[in-house]
Every structure is written in C-alpha cells, then in structure tokens.
Scaffold this active site. Sequence first.
Site: not given
Ligand code: AKG
Length: 264
Positions: A146, A40, A111
Amino acid sequence: MRASLLQIDVNDSESVASRRLRVAALVREQAGVDLVVLPELWTTGAFAYEGFEAEAEPLEGPTYEMMAKAASDAGVWLHAGSIPERDPEGALYNTSLVFSPSGELAASYRKIHRFGFDKGEAVLMGAGAELVTVRLPETVIGVATCYDLRFPELFRGLVDAGAETFVLPAGWPERRRSHWTLLAQARAVENQAYVLACGTAGTHAGVPQAGHSIVVDPWGEVLAEAGAGEEILTVEFDPAKVATTREQFPALKDRLLGLDTPRR
Ligand SMILES: O=C(O)CCC(=O)C(=O)O
C-alpha cells in the site's frame, strides 16, 4: 504466467471469521493460475484501527493456517495479502504472507512505510526493516504494501535484489485513486518491472475504498484494471518482457549510484 488478483469487498457488516472462510473458498476457485494475490489487511480493513488490536494474530495464526491450506488445495502461489501480526513481545506489524503451492510459507514481509502520519497504523504498528523478494519459477517477485507505493527508493532496492514483478496488496482509499493508478504505472516504468497491485472494494470504518486493482507491464501499459466493486481480475503476462524491456531500453544502467539521501 497467469495471476488472479482478488479485490475483496471489506465491509463492517461481515465478520472477520466469515470473511476468512469466504476468501479461502475464492482462493481455491483459482486452481489453474500460477499466482493469486489478496489485498492488505483484508481481515479487518486497513482503516479499521480498533480492529488491529482485537484481531491481531501471531504469524502462524488462523489466517496463516487457512491461507496455507487454500494455497495447497488450489496448487497456486499465494500472496495472501497482509494481517495484523502480533509478535511474541506483543508488538503489532502489518505483515504480508506468501505461500508456495505446497502451502509452505515462502516469505513474510512487515510493511516498511506505515500510513497515518501521527495516528492509525503509524502509531499502532511497528515498522518493518527488511526488503523481501521471492523466487517463483517464472519470475522474482518483490513485495511491498500500500503506502510503500509512494516510496520509489524501496522499489529500487527490490530491483537491486533481483525483483522483476512487484506484488502490492493495498487498502487504498477512493479519494486518492488518481495517485494509485499514476504511482503503479510510475513504479512499473521507472523500474521496467511488472506491477500487480491488489486493493479492496467497499467501505469500511467509513472510508470508501478505491478498488481498481491494476496490472501494469514493464513499459507502463495497463494490462488489466478492475472496477470499484468486488472482482477477480485474472491476467496473463509474459515475465520475459522484463528482460527484453531492460535490454532494449537500458535506462536502469544509467543510474547514478550514491545519490541516495541518508536514512533519518
Ligand atoms: O498513500 C495513500 O494514499 C494510502 C495509503 C494507505 O491507505 C495505506 O497504506 O494503508
């Protein structure tokens, strides 16, 4: 099917332009595998919030151009991770790009679940609203990014759309690494699907990254897992195992439909 997950070290000392060139070269080196996956927001770093504005690009911007070329040079399917996309109205999105081996854009995915609660990505970027699947010759991939990993209903939606292999670029922080591994296995087991989850290494914007990119099979077994540093994780897997797992242990058929909570 062979896949390479490129766990890129995203740090503040390398410029975005140099990182693009470096990553394009790494993608080219993967010629011979079927699918290459990037993390990402690997141009800026997922936690480098100031960089979102500064480095935002149109969908068909410099990262798109370079990754389309790298995919066709290598002759691979490329999930090029995500970019900070600026749409024609000026809104930002965390947008993933998937290229075919001829360098055509096969799909893009904005996203859906933005991370940060009342700051960061959650306020700077807009939310996507569409589930995205892509049919490869060997498997149907379902795309998520993510923080989406925490929302099982999204993955069920992808299964309903035909997904057999989830591809998830991430910039997951080290302090919640145990959740990363647990949730990757959970999404694989509950959906009887492969999970290919590619994170970043290094530290950017003061946030150490978890690394530990992981590939999980439809039975929940970890087929491969990276360490903490930059690494290319190459794995061979049998896409037919999704169908056999779903036939031999048909738990998905026992879903009680209609129990979903209404959207807020
Ligand atoms: O959910 C998490 O602990 C990390 C999510 C995250 O860092 C993101 O989506 O950029």
